[in-house]
Write an enzyme that holds these catalytic residues in place. Sequence first.
Site, PDB file in Angstrom:
ATOM      1  CG  HIS A 144      44.040 -33.540 -53.684  1.00 26.95           C
ATOM      2  ND1 HIS A 144      44.776 -32.569 -53.780  1.00 26.95           N
ATOM      3  CD2 HIS A 144      42.766 -33.124 -53.631  1.00 26.95           C
ATOM      4  CE1 HIS A 144      44.502 -31.506 -53.966  1.00 26.95           C
ATOM      5  NE2 HIS A 144      43.021 -31.517 -53.914  1.00 26.95           N
ATOM      6  CG  HIS A 184      46.050 -33.855 -49.341  1.00 22.30           C
ATOM      7  ND1 HIS A 184      47.089 -34.542 -49.315  1.00 22.30           N
ATOM      8  CD2 HIS A 184      45.795 -33.493 -50.722  1.00 22.30           C
ATOM      9  CE1 HIS A 184      47.628 -34.641 -50.501  1.00 22.30           C
ATOM     10  NE2 HIS A 184      46.763 -33.989 -51.345  1.00 22.30           N
ATOM     11  CG  HIS A 223      53.192 -36.267 -54.705  1.00 19.81           C
ATOM     12  ND1 HIS A 223      52.970 -35.172 -55.778  1.00 19.81           N
ATOM     13  CD2 HIS A 223      52.131 -36.632 -54.315  1.00 19.81           C
ATOM     14  CE1 HIS A 223      51.675 -35.217 -55.741  1.00 19.81           C
ATOM     15  NE2 HIS A 223      51.018 -36.027 -54.932  1.00 19.81           N
ATOM     16  CG  ASP A 264      47.082 -38.250 -55.550  1.00 21.62           C
ATOM     17  OD1 ASP A 264      46.195 -37.300 -54.878  1.00 21.62           O
ATOM     18  OD2 ASP A 264      48.223 -37.478 -55.754  1.00 21.62           O
ATOM     19  CG  ASP A 288      50.042 -33.626 -52.742  1.00 19.59           C
ATOM     20  OD1 ASP A 288      51.145 -34.514 -52.328  1.00 19.59           O
ATOM     21  OD2 ASP A 288      49.310 -34.014 -53.474  1.00 19.59           O
ATOM     22  CG  HIS A 311      48.034 -29.482 -51.519  1.00 18.47           C
ATOM     23  ND1 HIS A 311      48.555 -29.207 -52.703  1.00 18.47           N
ATOM     24  CD2 HIS A 311      47.228 -30.515 -51.998  1.00 18.47           C
ATOM     25  CE1 HIS A 311      48.345 -30.290 -53.750  1.00 18.47           C
ATOM     26  NE2 HIS A 311      47.628 -31.044 -52.953  1.00 18.47           N
TER      27      HIS A 311
HETATM   28 ZN   LIG Z   1      49.106 -35.748 -54.602  1.00 26.60          ZN
HETATM   29 ZN   LIG Z   2      47.153 -33.217 -53.308  1.00 24.23          ZN
END
Ligand SMILES: [Zn+2]
Ligand SMILES: [Zn+2]
Length: 300
Positions: free
Chosen positions: A63, A61, A268, A65, A210, A140
């Site tokens: 995001h 995804h 994670h 990070d 995630d 998510h």
């Molecule tokens: Zn993450």
């Molecule tokens: Zn995430």
Amino acid sequence: MFTLTFLGTSASVPSAERNHPALLVEAAGQRMLVDCGEGTQRQLLRSGAGFRRLDRILLTHGHLDHVLGIPGLFSTLRLRQSSDVMAIHGGAETLDIVIRMLAGIWGEGRAPIPVEFAALAEGRFIEAGEFTIDCFPVRHRDTDSFGFVFQSPARRHLLSDRLAALGVPDGPLRGELAQGRPVVIADQTIVPEHVLGPPSGGKKLVVIGDTETTDGLSKNVTDADMLVIEATFLDRDASTARDYGHLTATEAAAFAAANNVKQLVLVHVSGRYEDEEILAEAARIFPNTRIAADFDHIVI
Ligand SMILES: [Zn+2]
Ligand SMILES: [Zn+2]
């Protein structure tokens, strides 16, 4: 066979021991990153993996990070004068985030190395002979998230006692039978079914980034040899896990137990907990659990 090198195992905030998320998967001479958090290029060097033959990134995804390491990695590949095309696979919205990030640095539609963006749709998207990769949607927060199923096919091996009994000599005839083709020896036809053992050696690796729930994901995970999945929170913080769209160690372990997974690897991981606490919570439900540390190397 799949070789995994965990390059980053932290949740959104890195720690002294854990870098932002990234996982190197190697199969049949190909090397792929799953996610590319900030600092992944240095983790590649520290792990000894380096940059050679790295030409595919799968993104769970968009995001930050999970994607902020891409510009730095591309800069370095540019300086190394890499001419390989880098394929980036992700949901359409995830790719849009990456495209805008690259455009912000290098200008509209530009990148320092040749890049091919491949939007994911549920199903098989890599068929490499020795292995396949399928993807499936994951919920998510407000992201366009996907999980990945890596599979290597089971093979049937020649049975030497049968070959000897039927008088099949060493050499090309055995090769024909191994490829599933009949051969003729002294006017007698020998079909592969007579000399091949049962299927063995097929492997299934599932990687889920995630995710706020495991609902609806079972069919993709059933009978996996290994499941790599997030466990950001402990059960005592389950309401926080809900608020931030993440799983608890309990949920990850229950999901593995319910789907006949052979080994569970948690990633994670939040710096707010001790590893022992996370492991104890998961192992109560699914004993064959480990928490990945940065630079862990696992072969399945
Ligand atoms: Zn993450
Ligand atoms: Zn995430």
